[in-house]
Design an enzyme around this catalytic site. Structure first.
Site, short mmCIF file in Angstrom:
data_model
loop_
_atom_site.label_atom_id
_atom_site.label_comp_id
_atom_site.label_asym_id
_atom_site.label_seq_id
_atom_site.Cartn_x
_atom_site.Cartn_y
_atom_site.Cartn_z
N SER A 1 43.33 8.88 39.25
CA SER A 1 43.92 9.43 38.03
C SER A 1 43.44 10.83 37.70
O SER A 1 44.11 11.56 36.96
CB SER A 1 43.63 8.51 36.84
OG SER A 1 42.24 8.27 36.71
N ASP B 1 40.44 10.83 26.86
CA ASP B 1 40.68 9.44 26.47
C ASP B 1 39.49 8.52 26.75
O ASP B 1 39.64 7.31 26.75
CB ASP B 1 41.92 8.90 27.19
CG ASP B 1 41.77 8.96 28.71
OD1 ASP B 1 40.73 9.43 29.19
OD2 ASP B 1 42.71 8.55 29.42
N HIS C 1 38.96 10.37 31.18
CA HIS C 1 39.48 11.58 31.82
C HIS C 1 39.23 12.80 30.94
O HIS C 1 39.00 12.69 29.74
CB HIS C 1 40.98 11.43 32.06
CG HIS C 1 41.33 10.17 32.80
ND1 HIS C 1 41.81 9.05 32.14
CD2 HIS C 1 41.25 9.85 34.11
CE1 HIS C 1 42.01 8.09 33.03
NE2 HIS C 1 41.67 8.55 34.23
#
Length: 378
Positions: A34, A340, A343
């Site tokens: 991610s 978040d 990240h």
């Protein structure tokens, strides 16, 4: 302040070292999770929700951030467009590379379903297979000059191959196995990355590789909330020392593993990129880089020191104990290191990209300015 040092170094390159023809990397092929996904996961599974993408794209754009990821800034610095996700069938253009990264990906093959544990089925081995299939299709459908959507057939030996993966292997087992349990399989993670590079060298023709090391997860708001620790384990910056020390051990092992495989890659450039040092610096001294909040998430629920609720993630709502609990995003993500809880914000990603582009994080040293007419990133 590193932010301005990075920026200055990027544009203080002696003009004689820049090539008139521009960057020698006509394409980037990225493998990751991610941290560098540009929409692959969301092309395969339900659409991403707001407030992701709020800063730059104005809508969810497949990045695990409020805006651009590091890979976006790197592409911009090399004068290339943003990388299209390999899994995105509509609107993709692969003339300048492809992004095989998907959120929740691991180096090791997953032993469970994404619907059970959240681990992506697109592990590094799958991403490698996708790369090989991509090359097969290029050789089959393209030509020496390329076409509207595919690169020229000689692109693979000239491209830059980036690996930003391993964080989920490290963090995924910490709660159940502990640090010592996770350490048992980390040599496999490092060796699998090295083996994949060797395979791309042999089978695809890749000759230039960058491998990012792991971030200091002991500073992440999510892990500070979820992982067991005592207050005595927190350093003066509020980060968990035991977990960060374990990351350092892995990073050293990864560096040594890459050093060993270089002898098997004649004519290739394999660079270990110490992104860890920049991320740790941002967590420890955010205000020195124009940021304010280090270990507090911008998008989350619960407020407090971390603003992270492990039961409801950024962009979602959930009924907990009969109450509807919703997350929300801060109005000023440019002041945060963490978007978040897991990240980075676009602001932090941009600072990291400056460090990569000026070459200060490379081992062995690799002067990008010698090969590339680097473009400003904004």
């Amino acid at each position: 302040m590193y932010y301005f040092i990075f920026f200055a170094l990027l544009f203080l390159v002696p003009p004689a070292t820049l090539t008139d023809a521009g960057c020698d990397f006509p394409a980037i092929f990225n493998f990751g999770d991610s941290n560098s996904d540009t929409g692959g996961f969301w092309a395969a599974f339900p659409a991403q929700t707001r407030p992701f993408g709020m800063t730059y794209f104005g809508k969810p754009a497949g990045r695990a951030s409020d805006g651009r990821a590091v890979i976006d800034f790197l592409a911009q610095g090399f004068g290339l467009p943003f990388l299209s996700p390999y899994l995105q069938s509509i609107g993709s253009n692969f003339t300048h590379g492809a992004n095989f990264a998907t959120a929740a990906s691991t180096v090791r093959l997953p032993s469970t379903s994404v619907f059970v544990s959240g681990v992506s089925p697109f592990s590094l081995a799958i991403q490698l297979n996708q790369m090989k299939e991509f090359r097969t299709r290029v050789l089959e459908f393209s030509n020496p000059q390329g076409n509207n959507y595919l690169p020229p057939t000689d692109i693979f030996s000239k491209s830059l191959y980036i690996f930003d993966i391993g964080q989920n292997d490290f963090s995924g087992g910490l709660a159940s196995l502990g640090i010592q349990g996770v350490k048992q399989y980390l040599p496999q993670v490092a060796s699998q990355i090295a083996w994949t590079i060797k395979d791309i060298y042999d089978e695809v023709g890749g000759r230039t590789f960058m491998v990012f090391n792991l971030a200091p997860i002991g500073c992440f708001p999510a892990f500070l909330t979820e992982l067991p620790h005592n207050t005595s384990d927190l350093d003066m910056y509020g980060c968990m020392m035991s977990y960060n020390n374990a990351v350092l051990d892995y990073n050293l092992m990864l560096k040594d593993t890459l050093s060993q495989i270089r002898d098997q890659l004649p004519g290739a450039t394999l660079v270990y990129v110490d992104t860890h040092s920049v991320k740790l610096e941002l967590f420890q001294h955010p205000k020195d880089h124009g940021l304010v909040y280090a270990t507090k998430a911008c998008c989350g629920e619960g407020g407090g020191d971390y603003n992270f609720n492990p039961h409801v993630f950024c962009g979602y709502s959930k009924v907990i104990d009969g109450k509807n609990v919703s997350t929300s995003a801060c109005a000023d993500p440019q002041n945060y290191v963490s978007w978040d809880g897991v990240h980075a914000t676009e602001a932090a990603n941009k600072i990291l990209a400056f460090g990569i582009l000026n070459g200060s994080l490379f081992d062995p040293p690799f002067p990008l300015s010698k090969y590339c007419d680097l473009q400003p990133i904004g």
